[in-house]
Write a protein that holds these residues in place. Structure first.
Motif, PDB file in Angstrom:
ATOM      1  N   LYS B  45     -57.256 -64.046 -21.890  1.00 52.16           N
ATOM      2  CA  LYS B  45     -58.687 -63.983 -21.589  1.00 52.16           C
ATOM      3  C   LYS B  45     -59.265 -62.636 -22.006  1.00 52.16           C
ATOM      4  CE  LYS B  45     -62.078 -63.668 -17.929  1.00 52.16           C
ATOM      5  NZ  LYS B  45     -62.533 -62.401 -18.498  1.00 52.16           N
ATOM      6  N   VAL B  46     -60.390 -62.666 -22.696  1.00 47.04           N
ATOM      7  CA  VAL B  46     -61.094 -61.423 -23.031  1.00 47.04           C
ATOM      8  C   VAL B  46     -61.531 -60.733 -21.740  1.00 47.04           C
ATOM      9  CG1 VAL B  46     -63.266 -60.539 -23.992  1.00 47.04           C
ATOM     10  CG2 VAL B  46     -61.844 -62.114 -25.326  1.00 47.04           C
ATOM     11  N   GLY B  47     -61.339 -59.433 -21.654  1.00 48.14           N
ATOM     12  CA  GLY B  47     -61.726 -58.692 -20.457  1.00 48.14           C
ATOM     13  C   GLY B  47     -63.178 -58.256 -20.503  1.00 48.14           C
ATOM     14  N   LEU B  48     -63.833 -58.274 -19.361  1.00 51.18           N
ATOM     15  CA  LEU B  48     -65.222 -57.819 -19.275  1.00 51.18           C
ATOM     16  C   LEU B  48     -65.268 -56.654 -18.291  1.00 51.18           C
ATOM     17  CD1 LEU B  48     -67.631 -59.088 -20.785  1.00 51.18           C
ATOM     18  CD2 LEU B  48     -68.336 -60.120 -18.633  1.00 51.18           C
ATOM     19  N   VAL B  49     -65.783 -55.516 -18.765  1.00 51.29           N
ATOM     20  CA  VAL B  49     -65.798 -54.284 -17.956  1.00 51.29           C
ATOM     21  C   VAL B  49     -67.214 -53.732 -17.910  1.00 51.29           C
ATOM     22  CG1 VAL B  49     -65.020 -51.879 -17.846  1.00 51.29           C
ATOM     23  CG2 VAL B  49     -63.413 -53.679 -18.528  1.00 51.29           C
ATOM     24  N   SER B  50     -67.637 -53.324 -16.726  1.00 52.74           N
ATOM     25  CA  SER B  50     -68.896 -52.606 -16.648  1.00 52.74           C
ATOM     26  C   SER B  50     -68.765 -51.470 -15.633  1.00 52.74           C
ATOM     27  CB  SER B  50     -70.047 -53.535 -16.276  1.00 52.74           C
ATOM     28  OG  SER B  50     -71.282 -52.889 -16.519  1.00 52.74           O
ATOM     29  N   GLY B  51     -69.750 -50.634 -15.605  1.00 51.55           N
ATOM     30  CA  GLY B  51     -69.708 -49.510 -14.683  1.00 51.55           C
ATOM     31  C   GLY B  51     -70.945 -48.664 -14.893  1.00 51.55           C
ATOM     32  N   GLY B  52     -71.036 -47.643 -14.105  1.00 50.56           N
ATOM     33  CA  GLY B  52     -72.198 -46.762 -14.152  1.00 50.56           C
ATOM     34  C   GLY B  52     -72.222 -46.002 -12.843  1.00 50.56           C
ATOM     35  N   VAL B 102     -69.870 -53.668 -20.957  1.00 54.05           N
ATOM     36  CA  VAL B 102     -71.309 -53.875 -20.727  1.00 54.05           C
ATOM     37  C   VAL B 102     -71.858 -52.545 -20.213  1.00 54.05           C
ATOM     38  CG1 VAL B 102     -73.067 -55.172 -19.487  1.00 54.05           C
ATOM     39  CG2 VAL B 102     -70.927 -56.305 -20.191  1.00 54.05           C
ATOM     40  N   VAL B 103     -72.714 -51.919 -21.019  1.00 55.24           N
ATOM     41  CA  VAL B 103     -73.145 -50.539 -20.759  1.00 55.24           C
ATOM     42  C   VAL B 103     -74.660 -50.484 -20.628  1.00 55.24           C
ATOM     43  CG1 VAL B 103     -73.056 -48.159 -21.590  1.00 55.24           C
ATOM     44  CG2 VAL B 103     -71.209 -49.761 -22.174  1.00 55.24           C
ATOM     45  N   LYS B 104     -75.130 -50.000 -19.502  1.00 57.29           N
ATOM     46  CA  LYS B 104     -76.567 -49.793 -19.342  1.00 57.29           C
ATOM     47  C   LYS B 104     -76.969 -48.565 -20.165  1.00 57.29           C
ATOM     48  CE  LYS B 104     -76.940 -49.511 -14.785  1.00 57.29           C
ATOM     49  NZ  LYS B 104     -75.479 -49.242 -14.576  1.00 57.29           N
ATOM     50  N   ASN B 105     -78.120 -48.630 -20.787  1.00 58.59           N
ATOM     51  CA  ASN B 105     -78.516 -47.566 -21.695  1.00 58.59           C
ATOM     52  C   ASN B 105     -79.003 -46.306 -20.980  1.00 58.59           C
ATOM     53  OD1 ASN B 105     -78.907 -46.338 -24.192  1.00 58.59           O
ATOM     54  ND2 ASN B 105     -81.079 -46.956 -24.248  1.00 58.59           N
ATOM     55  N   TYR B 106     -78.048 -45.482 -20.601  1.00 64.00           N
ATOM     56  CA  TYR B 106     -78.306 -44.119 -20.111  1.00 64.00           C
ATOM     57  C   TYR B 106     -77.375 -43.212 -20.912  1.00 64.00           C
ATOM     58  CZ  TYR B 106     -80.691 -46.682 -16.541  1.00 64.00           C
ATOM     59  OH  TYR B 106     -81.550 -47.550 -15.926  1.00 64.00           O
ATOM     60  N   THR B 107     -77.851 -42.055 -21.280  1.00 66.62           N
ATOM     61  CA  THR B 107     -77.133 -41.223 -22.235  1.00 66.62           C
ATOM     62  C   THR B 107     -75.694 -40.947 -21.807  1.00 66.62           C
ATOM     63  OG1 THR B 107     -79.233 -40.248 -22.864  1.00 66.62           O
ATOM     64  CG2 THR B 107     -77.255 -39.057 -23.525  1.00 66.62           C
ATOM     65  N   GLY B 108     -75.520 -40.594 -20.523  1.00 71.02           N
ATOM     66  CA  GLY B 108     -74.174 -40.299 -20.032  1.00 71.02           C
ATOM     67  C   GLY B 108     -73.269 -41.517 -20.084  1.00 71.02           C
ATOM     68  N   VAL B 127     -62.211 -52.997 -28.500  1.00 73.16           N
ATOM     69  CA  VAL B 127     -63.342 -52.928 -27.571  1.00 73.16           C
ATOM     70  C   VAL B 127     -64.644 -53.213 -28.313  1.00 73.16           C
ATOM     71  CG1 VAL B 127     -64.672 -51.458 -26.000  1.00 73.16           C
ATOM     72  CG2 VAL B 127     -62.175 -51.258 -26.080  1.00 73.16           C
ATOM     73  N   GLU B 128     -65.407 -54.130 -27.793  1.00 70.54           N
ATOM     74  CA  GLU B 128     -66.772 -54.372 -28.262  1.00 70.54           C
ATOM     75  C   GLU B 128     -67.723 -53.912 -27.162  1.00 70.54           C
ATOM     76  OE1 GLU B 128     -68.269 -55.966 -30.909  1.00 70.54           O
ATOM     77  OE2 GLU B 128     -66.572 -56.815 -32.018  1.00 70.54           O
ATOM     78  N   THR B 129     -68.881 -53.419 -27.551  1.00 68.66           N
ATOM     79  CA  THR B 129     -69.836 -52.911 -26.561  1.00 68.66           C
ATOM     80  C   THR B 129     -71.143 -53.687 -26.609  1.00 68.66           C
ATOM     81  OG1 THR B 129     -68.896 -50.697 -26.687  1.00 68.66           O
ATOM     82  CG2 THR B 129     -71.144 -50.870 -25.830  1.00 68.66           C
ATOM     83  N   VAL B 130     -71.619 -54.054 -25.424  1.00 72.22           N
ATOM     84  CA  VAL B 130     -72.964 -54.627 -25.288  1.00 72.22           C
ATOM     85  C   VAL B 130     -73.816 -53.590 -24.582  1.00 72.22           C
ATOM     86  CG1 VAL B 130     -74.367 -56.465 -24.276  1.00 72.22           C
ATOM     87  CG2 VAL B 130     -72.036 -56.966 -25.104  1.00 72.22           C
ATOM     88  N   LEU B 131     -74.834 -53.115 -25.277  1.00 75.49           N
ATOM     89  CA  LEU B 131     -75.734 -52.127 -24.690  1.00 75.49           C
ATOM     90  C   LEU B 131     -76.927 -52.855 -24.080  1.00 75.49           C
ATOM     91  CD1 LEU B 131     -75.996 -48.982 -24.534  1.00 75.49           C
ATOM     92  CD2 LEU B 131     -77.598 -49.186 -26.456  1.00 75.49           C
TER      93      LEU B 131
END
Lengths: 330, 330
Positions: B45-52, B102-108, B127-131
């Protein structure tokens, strides 16, 4: 007053319109102000009805659905539903085998539900009542003779709701509801007051460095004011109050709810739950099931209530039974 | 500062301990500060990671579970997670077929996720990124180049998460996540500021008779201050901003979220949703699915965000797929 409303007088109908739009699985009768399941429950199923003043969302409309309530009747904000409204909910929930009223112990609610039960009886509907009075903070209060009903309402509705869904009779469902209430205790602490749309200003004053220990869900006074304390001190105060009223022994199993009163961030509720868990763990008491979130609120009040139910095997099994409501789903 | 905390410096670990105690279906690594599913997902299974940053609960830890995320990495309050922490989450989520960030668009966030992706690549993990950059309020902001990422994160995580659960490849999951973001727009309005535990006082001043139009989820300035307005005026402002940026036509189908920022009572959120529903209905636009509640918060801020996704058939089907997380379950 900083609120997202149109006219303070129309908050309830405006919110009910939104509830209807968001939840096609519910049927919202805007005229009678009752919320029922869109689909008819199984023939012969005992009906479960609850209600009370608005401002405690998701209680009660958010608990209508498979495995919990058949109907809810929300009054105006912090105001009891009227007898005709409760009667309409009772009639809507009746499938010929009777209805159980889950009533939080506030004088207006108790009186109006009792009147509605008598009116329903006159129409040939058997009504049993479960009175919820779990809040150990004070004996008698602003709008209550005896203890106030708060968080245990969720436990009663979930567990008795699952029993009703399984086909039990009206007396059996009510009896279990009463047992769940008798096994449950709650205690709440407020950091701020709350503001009703009608009043437009906080219901009570609470200095910047104080909290209300044992607050009610309408901002009723608790046991005392105290200087702000750390989360672990707040939890110790609440658990002392609960456990001195209903002692638990090592190996006892519990369902624990850490409930936000509306204005408390979820990160703080989890932090508080961590304190509750480590305290109970230290006493050898098992948290078998838990809820952390906003379930019985007090508008925008920043505060928390902790509810503990000493659960037997039947209660835990019914707790785990499927539930499909806006606020509780598994 | 009125908060249920112990030490401002320990809010995150204290809250993570509570999350772990409340959710045995999650595994919370207190040392690495990552949250994963307790059970291992299916091989391949492809992994899905997010954070902030923390303070937006239930985002992101509350969305870990079957049908959504495999791992979340929460930073300190309003602070990006560090690259090693993101890498640990990425390694934990990898089942040999790659990971989507899955990355929310904040510079850090963008910088640290990119570093972690490079470190993961060095370990042989694709790794693929969704902004996510759905907030139409402002172009560039306090901590952002380009638009801020807010409510659409929930839509991306739910829909791409369902696709990943079904066995799709890493490029396909990321591509769908990007399509969901491109189809989504958000706009937020604040009635009050919020207070971080570290600062101990509100992040900005907002007079008693004003609201911030287009606020960010850390209290970043929006488009302007305005005098308090009624709920239908607030909704009109938000929908104008969203629909002028992403026009919708009659018969278009949408997923709509009315999201509380932490201190807003649920009754107000339902009232606001009613306004959104009647406005979209007036334009012939269909709300096919909806969420009303606290999903992407800003600590104790009283405010609301509205997110609209123009959803195609695939998105709706995946939206309906089963999900078992603390904050989203069906």
């Amino acid at each position: 007053m900083k609120k997202f409303i149109n006219n303070p007088e129309n908050v309830l109908p405006d919110a009910l319109r939104g509830l209807a739009a968001a939840h096609p699985e519910l049927r919202v009768d805007l005229e009678q102000k009752i919320i029922t399941r869109a689909g008819k429950p199984a023939a012969g199923k005992v009906g479960l009805v609850s209600g009370g003043g608005s401002g405690h969302e998701p209680l009660h409309g958010g608990f209508v659905g498979v495995g919990m309530l058949d109907a809810a009747c929300p009054g105006e904000v912090f105001t009891s539903p009227v007898p005709d409204q409760i009667l309409a909910a009772t009639v809507a929930a009746d499938n010929g085998t009777g209805v159980v009223h889950v009533v939080k112990n506030y004088t207006g609610d108790v009186m109006n539900f009792q009147l509605a039960a008598e009116l329903a009886a006159a129409e040939g509907i058997v009504v049993e009542t479960v009175l919820v009075d779990d809040d150990v903070a004070v004996q008698d209060s602003t709008w209550t003779a005896g203890r106030r009903g708060t968080g245990a309402t969720v436990f009663v509705e979930k567990i008795a709701g699952a029993l009703a869904e399984g086909g039990a009779g009206v007396a059996e469902v009510a009896e279990l509801g009463r047992r769940v209430n008798a096994a449950s205790r709650s205690f709440a602490v407020a950091l701020t007051s709350c503001t009703t749309p009608a009043a437009g200003r906080p219901g009570f004053d609470l200095p910047d460095d104080e909290m209300e220990i044992g607050v009610g869900i309408h901002g009723e006074p608790g046991r005392r004011r105290e200087k702000l304390a750390s989360a672990n001190e707040v939890v110790a105060t609440a658990l002392d109050a609960i456990l001195s009223d209903h002692p638990l022994a090592p190996a006892d199993r519990t369902i624990v709810m850490v409930n936000g009163l509306g204005g408390t961030p979820l990160i703080e509720l989890y932090l508080l739950f961590g304190e509750v868990a480590s305290t109970l763990d230290g006493k050898g008491i098992t948290i078998a099931r838990s809820l952390v979130g906003n379930y019985v609120t007090s508008l925008d009040m920043a505060g928390v209530s902790i509810t503990i139910c000493q659960a037997d095997e039947q209660m835990l099994t019914l707790w785990d039974a499927p539930v499909r409501t806006p606020a509780l789903r598994w």
